[in-house]
Design a protein around this motif. Sequence first.
Motif, short mmCIF file in Angstrom:
data_model
loop_
_atom_site.label_atom_id
_atom_site.label_comp_id
_atom_site.label_asym_id
_atom_site.label_seq_id
_atom_site.Cartn_x
_atom_site.Cartn_y
_atom_site.Cartn_z
N UNK B 78 0.82 -1.21 0.00
CA UNK B 78 0.00 0.00 0.00
C UNK B 78 0.86 1.26 0.00
N UNK B 79 2.09 1.15 0.50
CA UNK B 79 2.96 2.33 0.52
C UNK B 79 3.88 2.39 -0.69
N UNK B 80 3.76 1.42 -1.61
CA UNK B 80 4.59 1.43 -2.82
C UNK B 80 3.90 2.23 -3.91
N UNK B 81 4.55 3.30 -4.32
CA UNK B 81 3.93 4.19 -5.30
C UNK B 81 3.60 3.43 -6.58
N UNK B 82 2.37 3.64 -7.04
CA UNK B 82 1.97 3.01 -8.29
C UNK B 82 1.24 1.69 -8.10
N UNK B 83 1.30 1.12 -6.91
CA UNK B 83 0.59 -0.15 -6.70
C UNK B 83 -0.92 0.12 -6.65
N UNK B 84 -1.69 -0.92 -6.93
CA UNK B 84 -3.15 -0.76 -6.93
C UNK B 84 -3.63 -0.26 -5.57
N UNK B 85 -3.11 -0.88 -4.53
CA UNK B 85 -3.54 -0.47 -3.18
C UNK B 85 -3.14 0.98 -2.90
N UNK B 86 -1.98 1.37 -3.41
CA UNK B 86 -1.52 2.74 -3.20
C UNK B 86 -2.44 3.73 -3.91
N UNK B 87 -2.90 3.34 -5.09
CA UNK B 87 -3.83 4.22 -5.83
C UNK B 87 -5.14 4.36 -5.05
N UNK B 88 -5.63 3.23 -4.53
CA UNK B 88 -6.88 3.30 -3.75
C UNK B 88 -6.66 4.07 -2.44
N UNK B 89 -5.45 3.97 -1.91
CA UNK B 89 -5.13 4.62 -0.64
C UNK B 89 -5.05 6.14 -0.78
N UNK B 90 -4.91 6.60 -2.03
CA UNK B 90 -4.81 8.04 -2.26
C UNK B 90 -6.03 8.78 -1.70
N UNK B 91 -7.18 8.13 -1.75
CA UNK B 91 -8.39 8.77 -1.20
C UNK B 91 -8.27 9.03 0.28
N UNK B 92 -7.48 8.20 0.96
CA UNK B 92 -7.26 8.40 2.40
C UNK B 92 -6.13 9.40 2.60
N UNK B 93 -4.99 9.15 1.93
CA UNK B 93 -3.82 10.00 2.18
C UNK B 93 -4.04 11.43 1.70
N UNK B 94 -4.76 11.59 0.60
CA UNK B 94 -5.03 12.96 0.13
C UNK B 94 -6.30 13.52 0.75
N UNK B 95 -7.02 12.67 1.48
CA UNK B 95 -8.18 13.14 2.26
C UNK B 95 -9.43 13.42 1.45
N UNK B 96 -9.65 12.70 0.34
CA UNK B 96 -10.91 12.96 -0.38
C UNK B 96 -11.98 11.90 -0.17
N UNK B 97 -11.67 10.79 0.48
CA UNK B 97 -12.75 9.86 0.85
C UNK B 97 -13.67 10.47 1.92
N UNK B 98 -13.09 11.06 2.99
CA UNK B 98 -13.97 11.56 4.06
C UNK B 98 -15.03 12.56 3.59
N UNK B 99 -14.70 13.55 2.74
CA UNK B 99 -15.77 14.43 2.29
C UNK B 99 -16.86 13.69 1.51
N UNK B 100 -16.47 12.64 0.75
CA UNK B 100 -17.50 11.88 0.03
C UNK B 100 -18.40 11.14 1.00
N UNK B 101 -17.82 10.63 2.08
CA UNK B 101 -18.64 9.98 3.11
C UNK B 101 -19.58 11.02 3.73
N UNK B 102 -19.06 12.21 3.94
CA UNK B 102 -19.91 13.26 4.52
C UNK B 102 -21.06 13.63 3.58
N UNK B 103 -20.80 13.56 2.28
CA UNK B 103 -21.88 13.80 1.32
C UNK B 103 -23.00 12.79 1.57
#
Lengths: 308, 388
Positions: B78-103
Amino acid sequence: MRKYIALVAVMLLGVAVAGAASRKAVRINEVMVSNENSIVDEYGNRSGWVELFNSNFAPIDISSIFLGYGPDSASMRNNLYPVPLGDVNTRIPRRQHVVFFTDGQPNKGTFHTNFVMEPGNFIGIFDADSSLIDYVQIDANLQTNQSYARTVDGAGVFRIRTGSDMEGQYITPSSANIIRDTNERIALFAERDKNGFAMTLMAMGVVFTALLVLCLSFYGIGKIGAAVSRMNKARANASDGAATVALSDVEHDSGEEIAAIVMALHEHLNAHDTENTILTINKVKRAYSPWSSKIYGLRQVPEHHSAR
Amino acid sequence: MESTSFGTFIQDNLTQFWELTGFANAEFGNFVMLAVGLFFIWLAIKKNFEPMLLVPIGFGILIGNIPFNHEAGLEIGIYEEGSVLNILYNGVSAGWYPPLIFLGIGAMTDFSALIANPKLMLIGAAAQFGIFGAYMVALLLGFSPDQAGAIAIIGGADGPTAIFLSSKLAPNLMGAIAVSAYSYMALVPVIQPPLMRLFTTHKERLIKMKPARAVSQNEKIIFPIVGLLLTCFVVPSGIPLLGMLFFGNLLRECGVTTRLAKTASNALTDIVTILLGMTVGASTQASQFLTPQTIFIFFLGFMAFIIASSSGVLFVKLFNLILPKEKKINPLIGNAGVSAVPMSARISNNLGLEYDPSNYLLMHAMGPNVAGVIGSAVAAGVLLGFLA
């Protein structure tokens, strides 16, 4: 149809304005006229340089803007260096810097201008439409290996920097004019608010204020809503010729009260409300929207032609 | 000769393959975390503790803690740049999943109870003291102000807010903070009732509150608009969370965007919850997670929950001192000031029914509960404003 065209036009205008506005955020951040011990270019040569700063919080592509240079502000327009198109490096990330070498040799690459700077002259940035974005007059007393830099990135006034180790005298091509090794705010909280009491006081104050304002607003909105509904009710009663009800006596009936009245009527009077048995059919009118139109979601049935 | 070299070829490849397997790369920490993941899944399935959160997180912990050779460059971690998990993790690390949950939360939340009785908002504000109480304790334990702020937000009992804030203030602690926040949210039914009993008298638990007045559609439509403008003008740093919360609520209440509201509250929320839970779980790799700091974070999270729940209840008791007799509030709804929606409101209701089978507190408790969602987002905005 006109509505959609107008909407699209407004959106395009908004995008154009936003795009144009972002380039206005490019700033001249630091200048060195004569370079003997500062940075070298990709050919290993030293020359004067000018650092631009993207003061925006979004990336900016500076291709097709112009760097202007001249002995006065008016003559800058006569000596322009166009930043070439098609170079990926002309995209400046948010709050980042880019350095142009002012060596008068534009054939060396994108980041080499067609002019050489002298102290006391002007350097400016012009947008693709020739409008001036930012400019500075280089201090006439600027000496070799000294830079003329803003005190704060993208803002503040220009000051001469000697390049010594004293704070505020560093020469910082391609990096922030103030080098911070700590977050000042956090350091300040760590120093002045060791037990967190001030933070608690301020933050709880803000949270309470925000929710208190919301609370008071909705008391107000509730009162206005109730007053409007009372007025509407009174108006309806008056138009029906029903007995006038004193406005002050009308209150919202709670669900429990209504349920109790209905139960009482049912239990003791065995009363039923009488239906008027008139069936009314109202045409439901839906506004047309291409987003929900079935004709765009269905394939046309192909016509059958038999070959004879 | 040929058969020997062929045998060597097979042996070399199998040896290389063995070095890539989880068995060859396993460390003790991996097994500890796998046990934690299994425990979460067990809690969710057998004990029904927040299964929507704990199943994705628990399984994510399993995914994130399967040992592998990090130097092989397989791009699977998940911490390896470019991995599938890392791409999905971007929503957490960049903080854009939480606002979608708030929506989604906005689109599924009925704010009627709060609009009908706006003073309940203050309970939601009071419960945020849990955040700042934990902040003070975290400073005492030696955390820096930004780390303390990120940890303390656990007291808001709001997973998305905790993830959002920790991704900004202390990304290195985010895994532990998120898991701690969601764990305690799942344990709300265990943590809150003893505190509610401790701080209330028998007489107070029997207080019956007047039924809430009916709220007009216009008020419901005005609420998200006014709510957004007022709260975000005070705390602009809360815009990502509060903006999406109120936007979702407007979709729900305006009556002309039913389809959008349904999508936001169902499909979109479900998708983001799955991705958020799984990636948060997967981010708890043993090497990052099993540190002394994690133990402190869990301790502080527990403290924050206790302070938040207690301060909500105590605030109601204090508030009752100035309220007329017929408008007194049952302090059993004070715990609902934390934004574990609707779990803490349900606890208020259950406890109320325990002492008086005719005293339904659910709708009253929903007021401070949804106020807690707004309050914790405002508190996160304040911390972000002060410490970012």
